[in-house]
Motif scaffolding. Structure first.
Motif, PDB file in Angstrom:
ATOM      1  N   ASP A  72      -2.539   5.358  -6.996  1.00 19.63           N
ATOM      2  CA  ASP A  72      -3.695   5.686  -7.816  1.00 19.63           C
ATOM      3  C   ASP A  72      -4.167   7.096  -7.472  1.00 19.63           C
ATOM      4  O   ASP A  72      -4.171   7.491  -6.312  1.00 19.63           O
ATOM      5  CB  ASP A  72      -4.796   4.651  -7.532  1.00 19.63           C
ATOM      6  CG  ASP A  72      -6.041   4.903  -8.313  1.00 19.63           C
ATOM      7  OD1 ASP A  72      -6.949   5.550  -7.752  1.00 19.63           O
ATOM      8  OD2 ASP A  72      -6.106   4.469  -9.474  1.00 19.63           O
ATOM      9  N   SER A  73      -4.581   7.868  -8.481  1.00 17.81           N
ATOM     10  CA  SER A  73      -4.983   9.258  -8.241  1.00 17.81           C
ATOM     11  C   SER A  73      -6.192   9.349  -7.319  1.00 17.81           C
ATOM     12  O   SER A  73      -6.286  10.278  -6.510  1.00 17.81           O
ATOM     13  CB  SER A  73      -5.244   9.989  -9.554  1.00 17.81           C
ATOM     14  OG  SER A  73      -6.316   9.386 -10.247  1.00 17.81           O
ATOM     15  N   ASP A  74      -7.129   8.394  -7.408  1.00 16.05           N
ATOM     16  CA  ASP A  74      -8.278   8.393  -6.498  1.00 16.05           C
ATOM     17  C   ASP A  74      -7.824   8.120  -5.063  1.00 16.05           C
ATOM     18  O   ASP A  74      -8.283   8.766  -4.125  1.00 16.05           O
ATOM     19  CB  ASP A  74      -9.314   7.346  -6.909  1.00 16.05           C
ATOM     20  CG  ASP A  74     -10.104   7.766  -8.137  1.00 16.05           C
ATOM     21  OD1 ASP A  74     -10.189   8.978  -8.405  1.00 16.05           O
ATOM     22  OD2 ASP A  74     -10.641   6.872  -8.826  1.00 16.05           O
ATOM     23  N   GLU A  75      -6.907   7.174  -4.894  1.00 19.15           N
ATOM     24  CA  GLU A  75      -6.383   6.876  -3.568  1.00 19.15           C
ATOM     25  C   GLU A  75      -5.638   8.081  -3.007  1.00 19.15           C
ATOM     26  O   GLU A  75      -5.772   8.412  -1.829  1.00 19.15           O
ATOM     27  CB  GLU A  75      -5.438   5.669  -3.618  1.00 19.15           C
ATOM     28  CG  GLU A  75      -6.142   4.372  -3.901  1.00 19.15           C
ATOM     29  CD  GLU A  75      -5.184   3.216  -4.091  1.00 19.15           C
ATOM     30  OE1 GLU A  75      -3.963   3.438  -4.183  1.00 19.15           O
ATOM     31  OE2 GLU A  75      -5.664   2.081  -4.153  1.00 19.15           O
ATOM     32  N   LEU A  80      -5.182  12.376   0.736  1.00 16.55           N
ATOM     33  CA  LEU A  80      -4.923  13.793   0.988  1.00 16.55           C
ATOM     34  C   LEU A  80      -6.104  14.444   1.701  1.00 16.55           C
ATOM     35  O   LEU A  80      -5.913  15.283   2.578  1.00 16.55           O
ATOM     36  CB  LEU A  80      -4.606  14.522  -0.312  1.00 16.55           C
ATOM     37  CG  LEU A  80      -3.252  14.209  -0.928  1.00 16.55           C
ATOM     38  CD1 LEU A  80      -3.113  14.884  -2.298  1.00 16.55           C
ATOM     39  CD2 LEU A  80      -2.121  14.615  -0.018  1.00 16.55           C
ATOM     40  N   GLY A  81      -7.319  14.038   1.347  1.00 21.74           N
ATOM     41  CA  GLY A  81      -8.497  14.552   2.042  1.00 21.74           C
ATOM     42  C   GLY A  81      -8.488  14.175   3.514  1.00 21.74           C
ATOM     43  O   GLY A  81      -8.818  14.989   4.376  1.00 21.74           O
ATOM     44  N   ALA A  82      -8.076  12.938   3.806  1.00 23.64           N
ATOM     45  CA  ALA A  82      -7.999  12.496   5.198  1.00 23.64           C
ATOM     46  C   ALA A  82      -6.938  13.285   5.961  1.00 23.64           C
ATOM     47  O   ALA A  82      -7.157  13.696   7.102  1.00 23.64           O
ATOM     48  CB  ALA A  82      -7.696  10.994   5.262  1.00 23.64           C
ATOM     49  N   VAL A  83      -5.798  13.526   5.321  1.00 22.61           N
ATOM     50  CA  VAL A  83      -4.735  14.305   5.967  1.00 22.61           C
ATOM     51  C   VAL A  83      -5.209  15.742   6.195  1.00 22.61           C
ATOM     52  O   VAL A  83      -4.972  16.324   7.257  1.00 22.61           O
ATOM     53  CB  VAL A  83      -3.439  14.272   5.126  1.00 22.61           C
ATOM     54  CG1 VAL A  83      -2.414  15.274   5.651  1.00 22.61           C
ATOM     55  CG2 VAL A  83      -2.845  12.866   5.126  1.00 22.61           C
ATOM     56  N   GLU A  84      -5.906  16.327   5.213  1.00 18.11           N
ATOM     57  CA  GLU A  84      -6.424  17.685   5.379  1.00 18.11           C
ATOM     58  C   GLU A  84      -7.440  17.737   6.521  1.00 18.11           C
ATOM     59  O   GLU A  84      -7.455  18.694   7.307  1.00 18.11           O
ATOM     60  CB  GLU A  84      -7.051  18.175   4.078  1.00 18.11           C
ATOM     61  CG  GLU A  84      -6.028  18.477   3.002  1.00 18.11           C
ATOM     62  CD  GLU A  84      -6.659  18.778   1.652  1.00 18.11           C
ATOM     63  OE1 GLU A  84      -7.903  18.852   1.545  1.00 18.11           O
ATOM     64  OE2 GLU A  84      -5.891  18.931   0.687  1.00 18.11           O
TER      65      GLU A  84
END
Length: 100
Positions: A72-75, A80-84
Motif C-alpha cells: 500500500d502506498s501509505d504503508e 520509507l520514513g522510518a528507514v530515512e
C-alpha cells in the motif's frame, strides 16, 4: 503533524507523522526493533546494527515491490520514513564516532 515515541534498541526516539498514523508508526517502530534484535549484536556497534537493519528492511521492501507490487502506498511512505529516520540516526552516530 503528530509526534510519536518509539523505542529501538533500548533508545526512545520521537518521530513526526501524519495525524491518525500514530499507531502505524508505533507498529513500524516495534517491527524495526524486532528486526534489529533478530540480527544479533555480534560485537557490532549501534551504528553498524542500524545500518544493517536499514539494509535488510530496504531489501525486503524492494523484494515486495518486485514480487507482487501489493504494498500500500501509505504503508510504503511510512516505512520509507522510518528507514530515512534510521539513516539520519546512523549518520549522526557515525559523525560522533568520527569526532572521537
Amino acid at each position: 503533524m503528530a509526534r510519536v515515541e518509539i523505542a529501538i534498541n533500548g533508545r526512545t526516539y520521537t518521530v513526526a507523522c501524519d495525524e491518525g498514523q500514530e499507531d502505524r508508526v508505533r507498529e513500524l517502530g516495534a517491527f524495526v526493533d524486532e528486526k534489529l534484535k533478530s540480527l544479533g549484536g555480534g560485537g557490532a556497534s549501534e551504528a553498524q546494527l542500524l545500518v544493517l537493519t536499514s539494509l535488510v528492511l530496504a531489501d525486503e521492501l524492494i523484494e515486495q515491490r518486485q514480487g507482487n507490487g501489493a504494498i500500500d502506498s501509505d504503508e510504503e511512505r511510512v516505512l520509507l520514513g522510518a528507514v530515512e529516520h534510521l539513516t539520519r540516526r546512523v549518520e549522526a552516530i557515525a559523525a560522533r564516532l568520527d569526532q572521537g
